[in-house]
Design a protein around this motif. Structure first.
Motif, PDB file in Angstrom:
ATOM      1  N   TYR A 113     -18.667  -3.435  27.199  1.00 21.65           N
ATOM      2  CA  TYR A 113     -19.864  -4.393  27.269  1.00 21.65           C
ATOM      3  C   TYR A 113     -19.339  -5.807  27.109  1.00 21.65           C
ATOM      4  O   TYR A 113     -19.550  -6.885  27.739  1.00 21.65           O
ATOM      5  N   ARG A 114     -18.554  -6.012  26.011  1.00 17.45           N
ATOM      6  CA  ARG A 114     -18.342  -7.350  25.519  1.00 17.45           C
ATOM      7  C   ARG A 114     -17.255  -7.984  26.826  1.00 17.45           C
ATOM      8  O   ARG A 114     -17.372  -9.107  26.981  1.00 17.45           O
ATOM      9  N   ALA A 115     -16.307  -7.181  27.102  1.00 21.18           N
ATOM     10  CA  ALA A 115     -15.515  -7.665  28.504  1.00 21.18           C
ATOM     11  C   ALA A 115     -16.236  -7.793  29.454  1.00 21.18           C
ATOM     12  O   ALA A 115     -15.814  -8.921  30.091  1.00 21.18           O
ATOM     13  N   ALA A 116     -17.349  -7.353  29.894  1.00 20.79           N
ATOM     14  CA  ALA A 116     -17.950  -7.402  31.015  1.00 20.79           C
ATOM     15  C   ALA A 116     -19.147  -8.485  30.809  1.00 20.79           C
ATOM     16  O   ALA A 116     -19.496  -9.276  31.779  1.00 20.79           O
ATOM     17  N   HIS A 117     -19.759  -8.713  29.772  1.00 22.31           N
ATOM     18  CA  HIS A 117     -20.651  -9.654  29.487  1.00 22.31           C
ATOM     19  C   HIS A 117     -20.520 -10.452  28.131  1.00 22.31           C
ATOM     20  O   HIS A 117     -21.055 -10.488  27.203  1.00 22.31           O
ATOM     21  N   PRO A 118     -19.646 -11.172  28.069  1.00 25.06           N
ATOM     22  CA  PRO A 118     -18.970 -11.949  27.315  1.00 25.06           C
ATOM     23  C   PRO A 118     -20.009 -13.107  26.607  1.00 25.06           C
ATOM     24  O   PRO A 118     -20.100 -13.391  25.463  1.00 25.06           O
ATOM     25  N   GLY A 119     -21.101 -13.356  27.335  1.00 21.75           N
ATOM     26  CA  GLY A 119     -22.171 -14.282  26.881  1.00 21.75           C
ATOM     27  C   GLY A 119     -23.353 -13.630  26.254  1.00 21.75           C
ATOM     28  O   GLY A 119     -24.027 -14.373  25.769  1.00 21.75           O
ATOM     29  N   VAL A 120     -23.340 -12.230  26.097  1.00 22.08           N
ATOM     30  CA  VAL A 120     -24.524 -11.880  25.420  1.00 22.08           C
ATOM     31  C   VAL A 120     -24.357 -11.454  24.024  1.00 22.08           C
ATOM     32  O   VAL A 120     -23.323 -11.126  23.494  1.00 22.08           O
ATOM     33  N   GLU A 121     -25.129 -11.992  23.143  1.00 23.10           N
ATOM     34  CA  GLU A 121     -25.190 -11.814  21.837  1.00 23.10           C
ATOM     35  C   GLU A 121     -25.531 -10.354  21.592  1.00 23.10           C
ATOM     36  O   GLU A 121     -26.680  -9.873  21.692  1.00 23.10           O
ATOM     37  N   LEU A 122     -24.635  -9.789  20.523  1.00 25.61           N
ATOM     38  CA  LEU A 122     -24.891  -8.380  20.252  1.00 25.61           C
ATOM     39  C   LEU A 122     -25.149  -8.354  18.747  1.00 25.61           C
ATOM     40  O   LEU A 122     -24.636  -9.022  18.086  1.00 25.61           O
ATOM     41  N   HIS A 123     -26.240  -7.468  18.574  1.00 26.46           N
ATOM     42  CA  HIS A 123     -26.509  -7.243  17.171  1.00 26.46           C
ATOM     43  C   HIS A 123     -26.529  -5.655  17.056  1.00 26.46           C
ATOM     44  O   HIS A 123     -27.164  -5.235  17.753  1.00 26.46           O
ATOM     45  N   VAL A 124     -25.733  -5.324  16.067  1.00 26.83           N
ATOM     46  CA  VAL A 124     -25.707  -3.799  15.764  1.00 26.83           C
ATOM     47  C   VAL A 124     -26.335  -3.182  14.608  1.00 26.83           C
ATOM     48  O   VAL A 124     -25.907  -4.044  13.445  1.00 26.83           O
ATOM     49  N   THR A 125     -27.292  -2.633  14.535  1.00 25.16           N
ATOM     50  CA  THR A 125     -27.971  -2.003  13.201  1.00 25.16           C
ATOM     51  C   THR A 125     -27.314  -0.263  13.127  1.00 25.16           C
ATOM     52  O   THR A 125     -27.655   0.381  13.976  1.00 25.16           O
ATOM     53  N   GLU A 126     -26.723  -0.355  12.083  1.00 28.60           N
ATOM     54  CA  GLU A 126     -26.259   1.148  11.757  1.00 28.60           C
ATOM     55  C   GLU A 126     -27.226   1.698  10.722  1.00 28.60           C
ATOM     56  O   GLU A 126     -27.153   1.304   9.562  1.00 28.60           O
ATOM     57  N   ALA A 127     -27.655   2.686  10.942  1.00 27.72           N
ATOM     58  CA  ALA A 127     -28.570   3.661  10.032  1.00 27.72           C
ATOM     59  C   ALA A 127     -28.886   4.951  10.477  1.00 27.72           C
ATOM     60  O   ALA A 127     -28.316   5.372  11.711  1.00 27.72           O
ATOM     61  N   GLY A 128     -29.584   5.797   9.810  1.00 25.37           N
ATOM     62  CA  GLY A 128     -29.959   6.963  10.080  1.00 25.37           C
ATOM     63  C   GLY A 128     -30.809   7.107  11.041  1.00 25.37           C
ATOM     64  O   GLY A 128     -31.553   6.050  11.317  1.00 25.37           O
TER      65      GLY A 128
END
Length: 308
Positions: A113-128
């Motif tokens: 995703y980062r390679a294809a859409h470098p302008g998109v801001e990514l936020h990842v939440t890791e949880a159950g």
């Protein structure tokens, strides 16, 4: 009243603690306290009942919370719709995923995703899974990858099953194999020193239920670790464990052995809100996710192999 004040209020209401809320939304604790104080002043009522170590919602806070969540959702919708005007060259994707998926499937998809859409801001939440579905229902995530087959009808969420993944036994590649070229039975596994995940993991629940159903108990030597630590401990020969196939084959130094009597599986699903059209950023993620899932499904089984 400002939307930033409301964001601070919702964060404190969710975690019940000013310092942890400030860390979660990325501002200094004194700044968050000032925002809450200004909001209370503008409303003319205290929003929290403060006790040492935690805070709880006051009557005014209980009344404000659903309104604040809706207002923040409206702001997120406005940002999303404006971002959609430029396709996926800009925008934001708020993704939730369980820890085991973050070190396997999600890492692979986000790399693409980062390679294809470098302008998109990514936020990842890791949880159950339970935490993630709650955050998704509150509008704090765009999509989530969870371990579940269904969700309550009243949740306002839809689950799309993606993949049924095998759970396998992992042991150190530098130690003798647990079995001679065959799968290991749960009864045999119960005799091995076992490294257990934290008890809020979906994986831990499945494994504990399997042992209990068979009238067995694991010989646990380490308990309460995050999955990454569990796999490190196993690779060093501290004990054995049960892990999702995808996580196991992404981690070096492990030997993968099939589990039988019973076999264990889990269902990976994509969770999203009903009645909310996905943004271009979310739709692009789904396309790459589908490609990755198709590759995993087509890959040969790894049971009995050693991960270099």
């Amino acid at each position: 009243m400002t939307l930033d004040q409301l964001a601070c209020f919702v964060a404190v209401a969710r975690v019940g603690h000013f310092t942890r809320a400030a860390e979660e939304i990325g501002i200094a604790q004194p700044s968050l306290s000032r925002q809450i104080a200004a909001l209370e002043k503008s409303l003319g009522a205290p929003l929290f009942d403060r006790v040492p170590g935690s805070v709880t919602l006051s009557a005014a806070g209980e009344a404000l919370l659903p309104v604040a969540i809706r207002m923040l959702e409206d702001r997120a919708t406005a940002h999303r719709r404006i971002a959609e005007l430029t396709g996926v060259t800009r925008g934001r994707l708020r993704l939730g995923a369980t820890p085991s998926l973050c070190i396997s499937l999600v890492a692979e998809v986000l790399s693409r995703y980062r390679a294809a859409h470098p302008g998109v801001e990514l936020h990842v939440t890791e949880a159950g899974s339970r935490t993630l579905t709650a955050l998704l229902a509150q509008g704090e995530l765009d999509v989530a990858l969870v371990i579940a087959e269904r969700t309550p009808d009243s949740s306002g969420l839809a689950l799309i099953p993606l993949l049924r993944e095998e759970l396998v036994v992992v042991s150190s590649a530098t130690h003798p194999p647990l079995t001679a070229g065959r799968a290991i039975a749960l009864e045999e596994l119960a005799q091995q020193p076992f490294v257990a995940c934290h008890d809020n993991y979906d994986l831990r629940v499945v494994v504990d239920q399997a042992f209990a159903a068979a009238g067995l108990r694991s010989r646990t030597v380490v308990e309460g670790a995050e999955l990454d630590a569990v796999l490190r401990f196993v690779a060093r020969g501290i004990g054995v464990s049960v892990a999702p196939m995808m996580a196991a084959r992404h981690y070096p130094g492990l030997r993968i052995t099939g589990l039988t009597a019973p076999e264990l599986h889990r269902t990976i699903s994509l969770a999203q809100r009903t009645g909310v059209a996905p943004s271009h950023a979310a739709a692009a993620f789904r396309a790459l996710l589908d490609d990755a899932v198709a590759e995993v499904t087509a890959a040969p089984a790894d049971a009995g192999s050693v991960v270099e």
